[in-house]
Write a protein that holds these residues in place. Structure first.
Motif, PDB file in Angstrom:
ATOM      1  N   ARG A 113      16.172   9.511   2.748  1.00 39.52           N
ATOM      2  CA  ARG A 113      14.889  10.093   3.128  1.00 39.52           C
ATOM      3  C   ARG A 113      14.051   9.067   3.883  1.00 39.52           C
ATOM      4  O   ARG A 113      14.269   7.863   3.762  1.00 39.52           O
ATOM      5  N   LYS A 114      13.084   9.565   4.659  1.00 41.45           N
ATOM      6  CA  LYS A 114      12.341   8.678   5.555  1.00 41.45           C
ATOM      7  C   LYS A 114      11.615   7.559   4.829  1.00 41.45           C
ATOM      8  O   LYS A 114      11.416   6.482   5.380  1.00 41.45           O
ATOM      9  N   LYS A 115      11.263   7.791   3.569  1.00 45.59           N
ATOM     10  CA  LYS A 115      10.510   6.778   2.842  1.00 45.59           C
ATOM     11  C   LYS A 115      11.377   5.583   2.434  1.00 45.59           C
ATOM     12  O   LYS A 115      10.851   4.617   1.882  1.00 45.59           O
ATOM     13  N   ASN A 116      12.690   5.631   2.720  1.00 45.86           N
ATOM     14  CA  ASN A 116      13.585   4.532   2.340  1.00 45.86           C
ATOM     15  C   ASN A 116      14.392   3.972   3.509  1.00 45.86           C
ATOM     16  O   ASN A 116      15.305   3.179   3.300  1.00 45.86           O
ATOM     17  N   VAL A 117      14.074   4.366   4.720  1.00 47.18           N
ATOM     18  CA  VAL A 117      14.890   3.976   5.876  1.00 47.18           C
ATOM     19  C   VAL A 117      14.866   2.471   6.104  1.00 47.18           C
ATOM     20  O   VAL A 117      15.908   1.817   6.247  1.00 47.18           O
ATOM     21  N   GLN A 118      13.687   1.893   6.155  1.00 52.00           N
ATOM     22  CA  GLN A 118      13.569   0.463   6.438  1.00 52.00           C
ATOM     23  C   GLN A 118      14.270  -0.373   5.379  1.00 52.00           C
ATOM     24  O   GLN A 118      14.968  -1.349   5.690  1.00 52.00           O
ATOM     25  N   LEU A 499       7.913   4.354 -10.364  1.00 49.73           N
ATOM     26  CA  LEU A 499       6.828   4.580  -9.414  1.00 49.73           C
ATOM     27  C   LEU A 499       7.204   4.097  -8.019  1.00 49.73           C
ATOM     28  O   LEU A 499       6.907   4.757  -7.020  1.00 49.73           O
ATOM     29  N   GLU A 500       7.866   2.950  -7.952  1.00 49.05           N
ATOM     30  CA  GLU A 500       8.329   2.450  -6.653  1.00 49.05           C
ATOM     31  C   GLU A 500       9.335   3.404  -6.026  1.00 49.05           C
ATOM     32  O   GLU A 500       9.332   3.633  -4.812  1.00 49.05           O
ATOM     33  N   HIS A 510       8.124  -3.223   1.651  1.00 52.12           N
ATOM     34  CA  HIS A 510       7.887  -3.610   3.043  1.00 52.12           C
ATOM     35  C   HIS A 510       6.462  -3.366   3.509  1.00 52.12           C
ATOM     36  O   HIS A 510       6.148  -3.562   4.676  1.00 52.12           O
ATOM     37  N   GLY A 511       5.599  -2.870   2.608  1.00 57.24           N
ATOM     38  CA  GLY A 511       4.173  -2.844   2.904  1.00 57.24           C
ATOM     39  C   GLY A 511       3.665  -1.659   3.696  1.00 57.24           C
ATOM     40  O   GLY A 511       2.464  -1.554   3.922  1.00 57.24           O
ATOM     41  N   GLY A 512       4.525  -0.756   4.124  1.00 62.86           N
ATOM     42  CA  GLY A 512       4.060   0.373   4.913  1.00 62.86           C
ATOM     43  C   GLY A 512       3.909   1.604   4.048  1.00 62.86           C
ATOM     44  O   GLY A 512       4.871   2.106   3.482  1.00 62.86           O
ATOM     45  N   LYS A 530      -1.190   2.617  -5.190  1.00 57.58           N
ATOM     46  CA  LYS A 530      -2.199   1.789  -4.518  1.00 57.58           C
ATOM     47  C   LYS A 530      -3.104   1.111  -5.532  1.00 57.58           C
ATOM     48  O   LYS A 530      -3.410  -0.083  -5.410  1.00 57.58           O
ATOM     49  N   ASN A 531      -3.548   1.875  -6.529  1.00 55.77           N
ATOM     50  CA  ASN A 531      -4.431   1.310  -7.549  1.00 55.77           C
ATOM     51  C   ASN A 531      -3.732   0.203  -8.325  1.00 55.77           C
ATOM     52  O   ASN A 531      -4.342  -0.822  -8.654  1.00 55.77           O
TER      53      ASN A 531
END
Length: 572
Positions: A113-118, A499-500, A510-512, A530-531
């Motif tokens: 999925r796109k949230k894990n590509v990098q 959560l990660e 990677h911070g994005g 974020k919190n």
């Protein structure tokens, strides 16, 4: 006299070029020739024909000595040309094999999925980087460092490439080790910690894989066909690494996913109850998967055909062509079988058949894996049969994984482990006497069982050796990598926290940050992440070393924390 010697020179040159005297002349066994007390190596700069004649005529006492001198110099020239050509093509083949890293990266990136590509692509890069250092420092030594006192299990010399002169061979073998390590990347996608992945990559490329190489490919390995007394009189025949590379990587992937567990939500719901039907996680880009598949197929020609350059075959050019043709036929047939068999199965099961591109792509890769062990040792018709069986085996393997509730994001286990083992066995069945002689430069005492039956006897020595070779690879990975993965998991270094995993590893490592509507992620989890990160940042700035991370909220447990039995939600 000069005219006669010139004719002799031409005749000698023709004899050298047509019959390849070099390979059958014991005088050149050490690539060194001595004439009148002067030593010349095969790497000497070859003289032009006129220079050869003038030099030999000036130092010879008779026509016979002149002819001997001319022949010697021509042999030196032929050896130099051969070594030059081999080095150039071996480096090019290594580049093709290394280019397969791009194929693995594209295939994995498209399958997640796109949230894990990098994160997935970085892990593929880490394989190439980590393997380069590990294989340079000790991997190559463990694999091929026989030295003056060799043993049959592991190499003991040439650490840090000390006393190694054939750098092209090292580069080619490094590319193989990196490929074996990268096989696991897709299986562990979307849930493995970065540090654990780098540790595993170094372990596999630096120790586990080299021991398999030494056993099967080294001249002193206890399963090697090149040993003085080969196992069962034949040794394990693995032309390009179907067992050495693919089975090693695929088996490691199996044990890794057993310990790591499936992706969250794959087999259980939010409350930990087993799903009646596993949830599909389709990749975000079928185009990237297709690009990766074709890139891998392209690189496979360096993998299989390039392996001919490491043999003692007197007809390397023909051997490379045979390997390339068989690679093409097996990959093509396996893709067709997987595509249409899956179509028929869906039609019978649901009445709504579809042409599944993923099945076709993975089927083709399965055929490429299955033919790797025997690409230079079987006839083209056998490559077609092997490909057909590989396509069917892949379909069985991917269904078996789901039944066993093992999560493999790219189906690397059925592609590489199942078909790597099948490829080894296929050599024991289909290896042709004529092709074996072509591949090894000599008549082999044992060949495929089907050819043995054809000649009226039942010689299963080669088949038995191949089975033992496959069992050794699986057993060695079992006793090394499984405890390693268990230890990583026990230390809490293996799997990312829930959560990660929910917000995506690109965000976590990677911070994005992803957009809340871009993925199937509850905005509440993004806000919570974020919190938590902001709270952690403040505590670190305040110098509080006793900070403990916020525990996952109810309903955020991963499948890894649940067993396969239905449980009471309250207990979960």
């Amino acid at each position: 006299r000069k005219f006669q010697i010139s004719n002799l020179l031409c005749a000698a040159n023709q004899i050298i070029m047509s019959n390849r005297i070099l390979r059958s002349t014991s005088l050149l066994s050490n690539n060194s020739i001595s004439y009148h007390g002067h030593s010349s190596t095969a790497t000497s700069i070859a003289m032009a024909s006129s220079q050869i004649y003038e030099t030999c005529a000036s130092v010879s006492q008779s026509d016979e000595e002149t002819l001997k001198c001319i022949t010697t110099q021509l042999l030196i020239q032929d050896t130099s040309d051969r070594e030059f050509s081999r080095t150039i093509f071996l480096v090019l083949s290594a580049a093709l094999v290394f280019y397969m890293q791009a194929g693995f990266a594209m295939l994995c990136a498209g399958a997640v999925r796109k949230k894990n590509v990098q994160n997935t692509m970085l892990k593929n890069l880490l394989d190439a980087c980590g393997a380069s250092i590990a294989f340079f420092a000790f991997g190559f030594a463990f694999a091929f460092g026989d030295g003056s006192n060799p043993n049959s299990f592991i190499g003991t010399t040439n650490f840090l490439l000390l006393d190694v002169e054939d750098y092209a061979f090292f580069l080619f073998q490094y590319a193989f080790s990196a490929a074996s390590a990268t096989i696991v990347a897709g299986t562990l996608a979307e849930r493995c910690q970065m540090a654990a992945y780098l540790c595993y990559s170094l372990m596999l490329a630096g120790l586990v894989y080299p021991v398999v190489v030494h056993a099967i490919w080294s001249g002193h390995g206890f399963l090697s066909a090149f040993a003085e007394d080969p196992f069962l009189g034949t040794g394990v025949l693995d032309f390009a690494g179907g067992g050495v590379v693919h089975t090693t990587g695929g088996t490691t992937a199996l044990f890794a996913t057993m310990i790591l567990g499936p992706r969250r939500g794959r087999f259980h719901d939010e409350q930990g109850r087993k799903l009646d039907k596993p949830k599909e996680f389709p990749g975000h880009s079928i185009a990237l998967q297709m690009l990766g598949t074709m890139t891998l197929w392209f690189g496979w020609y360096g993998f299989n055909a390039g392996s001919a350059l490491t043999t003692n075959s007197p007809e390397i050019h023909n051997l490379m062509a045979v390997a390339a043709v068989n690679t093409t036929l097996s990959g093509g047939m396996a893709g067709l079988v997987a595509l249409f068999t899956n179509y028929i199965v869906l039609e019978r099961a649901t009445g709504e058949p579809v042409f599944d591109l993923v099945m076709a792509m993975n089927g083709s890769l399965s055929g490429l894996v299955a033919i790797t062990s025997g690409c230079g040792m079987v006839e083209p018709w056998a490559a077609v049969v092997i490909g057909a069986m590989a396509g069917g085996l892949y379909l069985f393997g991917t269904k078996w994984l789901i039944r066993m509730r093992l999560d493999d994001a790219v189906d690397a286990i059925p592609v590489h482990m199942f078909n790597g083992l099948f490829g080894l066995i296929a050599v024991g069945l289909f290896a042709a006497p004529r092709k074996l002689e072509l591949a090894y430069g000599k008549e082999m005492p044992h060949y495929g069982l089907f050819y043995s039956w054809y000649h009226g006897h039942s010689d299963a020595h080669l088949l038995a050796a191949q089975i033992v070779g496959g069992l050794f690879v699986v057993g060695w990975v079992l006793v090394t990598m499984l405890p390693f993965f268990v230890w990583l998991d026990w230390k809490g270094w293996f799997r990312s926290d829930p959560l990660e995993e929910i917000v995506g590893l690109d965000t976590s490592y990677h911070g994005g940050l992803i957009l809340s509507g871009d993925e199937d992620v509850n905005p509440e989890y993004i806000s919570q992440y974020k919190n938590r990160q902001e709270d952690l940042r403040r505590r670190r700035q305040a110098g509080n070393s006793n900070y403990e991370e916020v525990a996952p909220t109810e309903g955020m447990k991963s499948d890894y924390e649940n067993n396969d039995e239905d449980e009471d939600p309250a207990d979960v």
